[in-house]
Design a protein around this motif. Structure first.
Motif, PDB file in Angstrom:
ATOM      1  N   ASP A 267       0.886  -1.161   0.000  1.00  0.00           N
ATOM      2  CA  ASP A 267       0.000   0.000   0.000  1.00  0.00           C
ATOM      3  C   ASP A 267       0.929   1.218   0.000  1.00  0.00           C
ATOM      4  OD1 ASP A 267      -1.830   1.965   0.366  1.00  0.00           O
ATOM      5  OD2 ASP A 267      -2.666   1.173   2.240  1.00  0.00           O
ATOM      6  N   TRP A 268       1.381   1.580  -1.207  1.00  0.00           N
ATOM      7  CA  TRP A 268       2.455   2.566  -1.342  1.00  0.00           C
ATOM      8  C   TRP A 268       2.141   3.861  -0.593  1.00  0.00           C
ATOM      9  CZ3 TRP A 268       6.625   0.876  -4.297  1.00  0.00           C
ATOM     10  CH2 TRP A 268       6.384  -0.176  -5.194  1.00  0.00           C
ATOM     11  N   GLY A 269       0.906   4.329  -0.770  1.00  0.00           N
ATOM     12  CA  GLY A 269       0.531   5.642  -0.228  1.00  0.00           C
ATOM     13  C   GLY A 269       0.605   5.699   1.286  1.00  0.00           C
ATOM     14  N   ALA A 270       0.575   4.511   1.939  1.00  0.00           N
ATOM     15  CA  ALA A 270       0.582   4.491   3.407  1.00  0.00           C
ATOM     16  C   ALA A 270       2.012   4.422   3.955  1.00  0.00           C
ATOM     17  CB  ALA A 270      -0.206   3.280   3.895  1.00  0.00           C
ATOM     18  N   MET A 271       3.012   4.347   3.058  1.00  0.00           N
ATOM     19  CA  MET A 271       4.378   4.155   3.546  1.00  0.00           C
ATOM     20  C   MET A 271       5.135   5.480   3.627  1.00  0.00           C
ATOM     21  SD  MET A 271       5.806   0.533   2.279  1.00  0.00           S
ATOM     22  CE  MET A 271       6.137   0.850   0.593  1.00  0.00           C
ATOM     23  N   GLY A 272       6.158   5.477   4.483  1.00  0.00           N
ATOM     24  CA  GLY A 272       7.085   6.602   4.593  1.00  0.00           C
ATOM     25  C   GLY A 272       8.506   6.056   4.496  1.00  0.00           C
ATOM     26  N   GLN A 273       9.477   6.933   4.760  1.00  0.00           N
ATOM     27  CA  GLN A 273      10.888   6.543   4.599  1.00  0.00           C
ATOM     28  C   GLN A 273      11.239   5.254   5.362  1.00  0.00           C
ATOM     29  OE1 GLN A 273      13.387   8.569   2.754  1.00  0.00           O
ATOM     30  NE2 GLN A 273      14.485   6.642   2.912  1.00  0.00           N
ATOM     31  N   ASN A 274      10.854   5.172   6.636  1.00  0.00           N
ATOM     32  CA  ASN A 274      11.251   4.006   7.437  1.00  0.00           C
ATOM     33  C   ASN A 274      10.618   2.725   6.915  1.00  0.00           C
ATOM     34  OD1 ASN A 274      12.806   5.561   9.016  1.00  0.00           O
ATOM     35  ND2 ASN A 274      11.270   5.812  10.654  1.00  0.00           N
ATOM     36  N   GLU A 275       9.324   2.833   6.524  1.00  0.00           N
ATOM     37  CA  GLU A 275       8.632   1.639   6.011  1.00  0.00           C
ATOM     38  C   GLU A 275       9.272   1.179   4.699  1.00  0.00           C
ATOM     39  OE1 GLU A 275       7.027   4.374   6.988  1.00  0.00           O
ATOM     40  OE2 GLU A 275       6.043   3.635   8.808  1.00  0.00           O
ATOM     41  N   VAL A 276       9.577   2.137   3.811  1.00  0.00           N
ATOM     42  CA  VAL A 276      10.184   1.753   2.520  1.00  0.00           C
ATOM     43  C   VAL A 276      11.551   1.122   2.769  1.00  0.00           C
ATOM     44  CG1 VAL A 276      11.126   2.629   0.334  1.00  0.00           C
ATOM     45  CG2 VAL A 276       8.920   3.461   1.164  1.00  0.00           C
ATOM     46  N   ASP A 277      12.344   1.746   3.642  1.00  0.00           N
ATOM     47  CA  ASP A 277      13.684   1.197   3.916  1.00  0.00           C
ATOM     48  C   ASP A 277      13.582  -0.238   4.432  1.00  0.00           C
ATOM     49  OD1 ASP A 277      14.913   3.523   3.156  1.00  0.00           O
ATOM     50  OD2 ASP A 277      15.225   4.287   5.187  1.00  0.00           O
ATOM     51  N   GLY A 278      12.685  -0.470   5.400  1.00  0.00           N
ATOM     52  CA  GLY A 278      12.562  -1.806   6.011  1.00  0.00           C
ATOM     53  C   GLY A 278      11.999  -2.823   5.028  1.00  0.00           C
ATOM     54  N   TRP A 279      10.940  -2.417   4.327  1.00  0.00           N
ATOM     55  CA  TRP A 279      10.293  -3.317   3.355  1.00  0.00           C
ATOM     56  C   TRP A 279      11.285  -3.715   2.265  1.00  0.00           C
ATOM     57  CZ3 TRP A 279       9.167  -0.933  -1.607  1.00  0.00           C
ATOM     58  CH2 TRP A 279       8.506  -1.772  -2.508  1.00  0.00           C
ATOM     59  N   PHE A 280      12.077  -2.745   1.776  1.00  0.00           N
ATOM     60  CA  PHE A 280      12.959  -3.080   0.678  1.00  0.00           C
ATOM     61  C   PHE A 280      14.178  -3.867   1.130  1.00  0.00           C
ATOM     62  CE2 PHE A 280      14.643  -2.674  -3.532  1.00  0.00           C
ATOM     63  CZ  PHE A 280      13.454  -2.853  -4.230  1.00  0.00           C
ATOM     64  N   ARG A 281      14.622  -3.593   2.357  1.00  0.00           N
ATOM     65  CA  ARG A 281      15.727  -4.388   2.899  1.00  0.00           C
ATOM     66  C   ARG A 281      15.287  -5.848   2.987  1.00  0.00           C
ATOM     67  NH1 ARG A 281      16.360  -2.149   7.819  1.00  0.00           N
ATOM     68  NH2 ARG A 281      16.848  -0.176   6.874  1.00  0.00           N
ATOM     69  N   ALA A 282      14.043  -6.057   3.409  1.00  0.00           N
ATOM     70  CA  ALA A 282      13.518  -7.436   3.503  1.00  0.00           C
ATOM     71  C   ALA A 282      13.417  -8.067   2.111  1.00  0.00           C
ATOM     72  CB  ALA A 282      12.159  -7.427   4.191  1.00  0.00           C
ATOM     73  N   ALA A 283      13.002  -7.264   1.120  1.00  0.00           N
ATOM     74  CA  ALA A 283      12.867  -7.805  -0.242  1.00  0.00           C
ATOM     75  C   ALA A 283      14.237  -8.212  -0.796  1.00  0.00           C
ATOM     76  CB  ALA A 283      12.224  -6.773  -1.153  1.00  0.00           C
ATOM     77  N   LEU A 284      15.258  -7.425  -0.525  1.00  0.00           N
ATOM     78  CA  LEU A 284      16.602  -7.749  -1.035  1.00  0.00           C
ATOM     79  C   LEU A 284      17.194  -8.952  -0.297  1.00  0.00           C
ATOM     80  CD1 LEU A 284      18.072  -4.144  -1.361  1.00  0.00           C
ATOM     81  CD2 LEU A 284      17.677  -5.721  -3.243  1.00  0.00           C
ATOM     82  N   ALA A 285      16.830  -9.102   0.950  1.00  0.00           N
ATOM     83  CA  ALA A 285      17.285 -10.223   1.782  1.00  0.00           C
ATOM     84  C   ALA A 285      18.796 -10.460   1.649  1.00  0.00           C
ATOM     85  CB  ALA A 285      16.506 -11.493   1.438  1.00  0.00           C
ATOM     86  N   GLY A 286      19.553  -9.371   1.650  1.00  0.00           N
ATOM     87  CA  GLY A 286      21.012  -9.490   1.658  1.00  0.00           C
ATOM     88  C   GLY A 286      21.652  -9.635   0.293  1.00  0.00           C
ATOM     89  N   THR A 287      20.838  -9.803  -0.778  1.00  0.00           N
ATOM     90  CA  THR A 287      21.432  -9.934  -2.119  1.00  0.00           C
ATOM     91  C   THR A 287      21.858  -8.553  -2.603  1.00  0.00           C
ATOM     92  OG1 THR A 287      19.896 -11.704  -2.582  1.00  0.00           O
ATOM     93  CG2 THR A 287      21.052 -10.795  -4.464  1.00  0.00           C
ATOM     94  N   PRO A 288      23.119  -8.397  -2.987  1.00  0.00           N
ATOM     95  CA  PRO A 288      23.544  -7.072  -3.428  1.00  0.00           C
ATOM     96  C   PRO A 288      22.897  -6.682  -4.759  1.00  0.00           C
ATOM     97  CG  PRO A 288      25.415  -8.626  -3.396  1.00  0.00           C
ATOM     98  CD  PRO A 288      24.193  -9.392  -2.990  1.00  0.00           C
ATOM     99  N   SER A 289      22.559  -5.408  -4.897  1.00  0.00           N
ATOM    100  CA  SER A 289      22.060  -4.869  -6.155  1.00  0.00           C
ATOM    101  C   SER A 289      22.627  -3.466  -6.284  1.00  0.00           C
ATOM    102  CB  SER A 289      20.535  -4.803  -6.141  1.00  0.00           C
ATOM    103  OG  SER A 289      20.084  -3.893  -7.120  1.00  0.00           O
ATOM    104  N   TYR A 290      23.263  -3.178  -7.412  1.00  0.00           N
ATOM    105  CA  TYR A 290      23.881  -1.854  -7.547  1.00  0.00           C
ATOM    106  C   TYR A 290      22.847  -0.736  -7.473  1.00  0.00           C
ATOM    107  CZ  TYR A 290      22.432  -1.225 -12.463  1.00  0.00           C
ATOM    108  OH  TYR A 290      21.704  -1.055 -13.612  1.00  0.00           O
TER     109      TYR A 290
END
Ligand SMILES: Cc1cc2nc3c(=O)[nH]c(=O)nc-3n(C[C@H](O)[C@H](O)[C@H](O)COP(=O)(O)OP(=O)(O)OC[C@H]3O[C@@H](n4cnc5c(N)ncnc54)[C@H](O)[C@@H]3O)c2cc1C
Length: 390
Positions: free
Chosen positions: A363-386
């Protein structure tokens, strides 16, 4: 190694980069390209890591004069619930070098000096000689090589001969990709300012759009820009949607903030294509005398922005492997050991990024900086991406 002969199937990004690699390592290289037309007309945007761009220029794969449109930031936008305004939900450092696909190809092609190019010459099959060499067959006959490079794209005939029956896996959604002239941004000061410093993800229910500026094509002033986009969403339910532009405008009209919907509605879209999103990974990037490069070796979902990047890194790897080996077999096994796991890593990363941003879009509109940072860190799950190092 002296007198090494390398045949390359396909003369696009991967094919030209591999030709440069082979030539630089002392091989005699011949490229067979099916298309008789000019590949530089494709005009779409591709993003590469700045460090890779710098290295390719330093080594002479790319010309320093090739225009690029570097930016240092990634900005996430969405519509606040119930409103049609734009809200910046997050920003992260993300230095990238956006290029025009056609100019990138042209620059690589210009640096394949010494390579024999056969344009309009489709390869009909590849094979092995009894002595372990490779064969490239065309309507005009067959030619033998110490190394046969399959740089023949996502439907690679070379890959089919190494891994018969391997088919792409469909993600279940599509991407609409194209460019819009800068005139569409007239009167939209904030989006224009943003795009001069950042590449943008615009989230909407069930998908998102990526927007960034790229250099305009051949013949344009180096500072001239186009707005490149890739919109990820489910394909339209109804049949008969032939022209992709109206559908991109429909999505924009329904889901984008007003100013972004207006940009998409105004521009005369060019180079517009719609692809079903798929991926595929060849189990071996090389099996002497064959070697696979670029999309022939594997297709990753485009969220990783790494198909062309991988092709260019494949070439750098081949050059190093050829320089550091005493036989073509040894070089190809070194290449195989490095590039097969990299292809698998990118396919896996693309799946996770697609699941997070399209299949289970938040729910993009409900997110802020902290939510995006946490959500995306979880999505990457440690895999590096430039793209997402920041
Ligand atoms: C929406 C989207 C966004 C993308 N964004 C990025 C990005 O930001 N960064 C990035 O790095 N990558 C990106 N990519 C991926 C990138 O565009 C491709 O991975 C790359 O262009 C593939 O190059 P290639 O040379 O391997 O294949 P292709 O460009 O497909 O070339 C294959 C060539 O082989 C030739 N050929 C095929 N069969 C034969 C035959 N039998 N005989 C002779 N010739 C043959 C074809 O004519 C063609 O010229 C994106 C892709 C998509 C879909």
């Amino acid at each position: 190694m002296t007198g090494l002969r390398m045949g390359v199937v396909g003369g696009s990004i991967a094919g030209c980069a591999m030709a440069i690699a082979g030539t630089r390592a002392g091989a005699e290289v011949t490229v067979y390209e099916r298309s008789g037309g000019a590949l530089q007309d494709r005009g779409l945007g591709v993003v590469v890591p700045p460090a890779l761009h710098t290295r390719l220029v330093a080594l002479g794969y790319l010309d320093a004069s090739m225009p690029t449109a570097p930016v240092g930031t990634h900005v996430w936008l969405a519509r606040p619930r119930g409103l049609r305004s734009t809200r910046e939900i997050a920003r992260q450092p993300s230095p990238v070098t956006p290029c025009n696909w056609g100019l990138l190809w042209q620059s690589l092609r210009a640096n394949t000096g010494g390579t024999h190019h056969h344009r309009g010459r489709p390869v009909t099959s590849v094979g092995r000689t009894p002595a372990g060499g490779g064969l490239i067959r065309t309507a005009d006959g067959e030619e033998g090589y110490d190394i046969v490079v399959g740089a023949d794209g996502h439907r690679s005939l070379t890959r089919q001969s190494l891994a018969p029956g391997l088919e792409p896996t469909a993600a279940g959604y599509a991407v609409w990709r194209g460019t819009i002239p800068m005139s569409a941004l007239t009167g939209h000061r904030r989006p224009l300012e943003l795009l001069r410093e950042a590449w943008v993800t615009l989230g909407f229910p069930g998908g998102h759009g990526i927007f960034y500026l790229i250099p305009a094509g051949a013949g344009a002033d180096p500072g001239e820009r186009l707005l490149a986009y890739a919109v990820y969403a489910s394909p339209p339910a109804r049949d008969g949607q032939r022209d992709p532009a109206p559908y991109v405008r429909e999505i924009a009209d329904e889901h984008f903030p007003d100013e972004w919907a207006d940009i998409v509605a105004r521009g005369a879209h060019a180079s517009l294509v719609c692809h079903p999103v798929t991926d595929l990974h060849a189990p071996r990037a090389a099996d002497p005398p064959f070697l696979l490069a670029g999309d022939a070796a594997g297709i990753t979902r485009p969220h990783t922005a790494s198909g062309a990047v991988k092709a260019l890194e494949d070439a750098l790897c081949l050059e190093e492997a050829l320089r550091g080996s005493t036989s073509p077999q040894e070089a190809l096994l070194r290449y195989e050991a490095e590039r097969t796991p990299e292809g698998a890593r990118l396919v896996e990363l693309g799946r996770r990024l697609g699941a997070a941003q399209v299949e289970r879009a938040p729910d993009w509109g409900a997110m802020g900086q902290n939510e995006v940072d946490g959500w995306f860190r979880a999505a990457l799950a440690g895999t590096p991406s430039y793209l997402y190092e920041g």
